[in-house]
Design an enzyme around this catalytic site. Structure first.
Site, mmCIF file in Angstrom:
data_model
loop_
_atom_site.group_PDB
_atom_site.id
_atom_site.type_symbol
_atom_site.label_atom_id
_atom_site.label_comp_id
_atom_site.label_asym_id
_atom_site.label_seq_id
_atom_site.Cartn_x
_atom_site.Cartn_y
_atom_site.Cartn_z
ATOM 1 N N MET A 204 -3.750 -6.959 -7.606
ATOM 2 C CA MET A 204 -3.078 -8.178 -8.365
ATOM 3 C C MET A 204 -4.078 -9.158 -8.963
ATOM 4 S SD MET A 204 -0.162 -6.625 -8.232
ATOM 5 C CE MET A 204 1.408 -7.561 -8.673
ATOM 6 N N ARG A 205 -5.367 -8.311 -9.545
ATOM 7 C CA ARG A 205 -6.308 -9.297 -10.011
ATOM 8 C C ARG A 205 -6.563 -8.767 -11.376
ATOM 9 N NH1 ARG A 205 -5.940 -13.814 -7.652
ATOM 10 N NH2 ARG A 205 -7.734 -14.351 -8.891
ATOM 11 N N ILE A 206 -6.980 -9.662 -12.287
ATOM 12 C CA ILE A 206 -7.329 -9.165 -13.606
ATOM 13 C C ILE A 206 -8.776 -8.661 -13.451
ATOM 14 C CG2 ILE A 206 -7.811 -10.001 -15.883
ATOM 15 C CD1 ILE A 206 -5.579 -11.675 -15.910
ATOM 16 N N ARG B 119 -14.570 -14.384 -12.112
ATOM 17 C CA ARG B 119 -13.995 -12.913 -11.930
ATOM 18 C C ARG B 119 -15.037 -11.981 -11.999
ATOM 19 N NH1 ARG B 119 -8.573 -13.270 -12.549
ATOM 20 N NH2 ARG B 119 -7.613 -14.763 -13.849
ATOM 21 N N ASN C 34 1.792 2.751 -2.660
ATOM 22 C CA ASN C 34 0.907 3.851 -3.460
ATOM 23 C C ASN C 34 -0.413 4.323 -3.039
ATOM 24 O OD1 ASN C 34 2.419 4.036 -6.292
ATOM 25 N ND2 ASN C 34 2.609 1.902 -5.939
ATOM 26 N N GLY D 49 0.813 -1.217 -0.151
ATOM 27 C CA GLY D 49 -0.057 -0.297 -0.101
ATOM 28 C C GLY D 49 0.723 1.421 0.203
ATOM 29 N N HIS E 291 1.616 0.352 -13.156
ATOM 30 C CA HIS E 291 2.239 -1.014 -13.418
ATOM 31 C C HIS E 291 3.826 -0.642 -13.517
ATOM 32 C CE1 HIS E 291 2.601 -4.703 -15.342
ATOM 33 N NE2 HIS E 291 3.816 -4.233 -16.143
ATOM 34 N N GLU F 131 6.856 5.928 -8.896
ATOM 35 C CA GLU F 131 5.468 5.669 -8.663
ATOM 36 C C GLU F 131 4.624 6.557 -7.794
ATOM 37 O OE1 GLU F 131 4.987 0.826 -9.663
ATOM 38 O OE2 GLU F 131 5.018 1.509 -7.636
ATOM 39 N N ASP G 4 -3.004 -4.473 -18.901
ATOM 40 C CA ASP G 4 -1.906 -3.338 -19.254
ATOM 41 C C ASP G 4 -1.707 -2.531 -20.573
ATOM 42 O OD1 ASP G 4 -1.205 -3.968 -16.365
ATOM 43 O OD2 ASP G 4 0.194 -5.413 -16.973
HETATM 44 C C1 GAR Z 1 3.426 -1.351 -7.496
HETATM 45 O O1 GAR Z 1 4.964 -1.379 -7.618
HETATM 46 C C2 GAR Z 1 2.687 -1.440 -8.676
HETATM 47 O O2 GAR Z 1 3.273 -0.899 -9.646
HETATM 48 C C3 GAR Z 1 2.510 -3.020 -8.737
HETATM 49 O O3 GAR Z 1 2.442 -3.442 -7.232
HETATM 50 C C4 GAR Z 1 3.350 -2.635 -6.484
HETATM 51 C C5 GAR Z 1 2.432 -2.445 -5.208
HETATM 52 O O4 GAR Z 1 3.054 -1.655 -4.334
HETATM 53 N N1 GAR Z 1 1.585 -3.129 -9.555
HETATM 54 C C6 GAR Z 1 1.428 -4.337 -10.420
HETATM 55 O O5 GAR Z 1 2.298 -5.110 -10.433
HETATM 56 C C7 GAR Z 1 0.225 -4.270 -10.972
HETATM 57 N N2 GAR Z 1 0.420 -5.345 -12.246
HETATM 58 P P1 GAR Z 1 2.269 -0.881 -3.153
HETATM 59 O O6 GAR Z 1 1.257 -2.045 -2.636
HETATM 60 O O7 GAR Z 1 3.401 -0.617 -2.113
HETATM 61 O O8 GAR Z 1 1.669 0.118 -3.580
#
Ligand code: GAR
Length: 212
Positions: free
Chosen positions: A113-115, A88, A37, A35, A132, A197, A168
């Site tokens: 992390m789910r489609i 889904r 982000n 989390g 991403h 990010e 993506d």
């Molecule tokens: C981030 O690096 C994001 O880009 C990636 O998951 C991480 C989450 O980090 N997302 C993917 O890979 C989506 N395909 P966080 O939980 O610290 O924000």
């Protein structure tokens, strides 16, 4: 010694921020992991850099650290465990109902992390954003950073984009690049990418809202 990590950084220069005279946009965040982000978006809002309000955090892993971050910010959290939804579409239906209950206007996938399916996209048309950890269209899907290391690229980065049905592949909103250093591991490169990010996600949200 100069900091090489700064040299090839494509710095987002747009000073955006949807105008504070407008009503804050109601966003819902979907996340699966640590989390950081989520935290960056909450902090940007708190700092007056993003005119939005996080209405709810939806997370799918009971252990996800992101829940604790949301609680710290006193943001409502809802666990929607994907293991309880074999299809889904069923999972997305539950997500849509929850987002609607909280009055969400824009959805941000911050490490989700789910489609996702048409069920989510139909209900939030062109209003679902994802971050991403690669310079799309390179290295789509899972393990993007491993893919980049394996390909021995010299520049990696991150992309914020609108979500479309193809994974993506939606319209790119903002990107930032970082160098890949000779001794990089998954962890060191991920950390360098994450710094970017955290900078571009709030900016890209603002940009997308302003342009909609
Ligand atoms: C981030 O690096 C994001 O880009 C990636 O998951 C991480 C989450 O980090 N997302 C993917 O890979 C989506 N395909 P966080 O939980 O610290 O924000």
């Amino acid at each position: 010694m100069s900091d090489i990590s700064q040299l090839s950084l494509v710095s987002p220069t747009i000073s955006l921020l949807n105008k504070s005279s407008q009503k804050p946009i109601k966003i819902g965040i979907m996340a699966s992991g640590s989390g950081t982000n989520f935290e960056a978006v909450a902090q940007a809002i708190s700092d007056g850099k993003l005119n939005a309000e996080i209405m709810v955090l939806i997370y799918n892993n009971p252990q996800a650290q992101v829940r604790l971050r949301a609680e710290k910010w006193q943001i409502p959290t809802v666990l929607i465990n994907h293991r309880e939804y074999p299809q889904r579409e069923e999972l997305d239906r539950k997500i849509v109902i929850t987002l609607q209950e909280y009055g969400v206007e824009w959805v941000v996938m911050a490490g989700w992390m789910r489609i996702v399916t048409q069920v989510l996209l139909d209900n939030f048309r062109d209003r679902v954003i994802n971050i991403h950890p690669s310079l799309l269209p390179s290295f789509k899907g899972i393990n993007a950073i491993e893919q980049a290391l394996k390909a021995k690229v010299k520049i990696a980065g991150c992309t914020v984009h609108l979500v479309s049905l193809e994974v993506d592949s939606g319209q790119i909103i903002m990107q930032s690049a970082v160098p890949v250093l000779p001794n990089d591991t998954l962890e060191t490169l991920h950390a360098r990418i994450q710094t970017q990010e955290h900078l571009i996600l709030p900016q890209a949200i603002s940009l997308a809202i302003n342009n909609s």
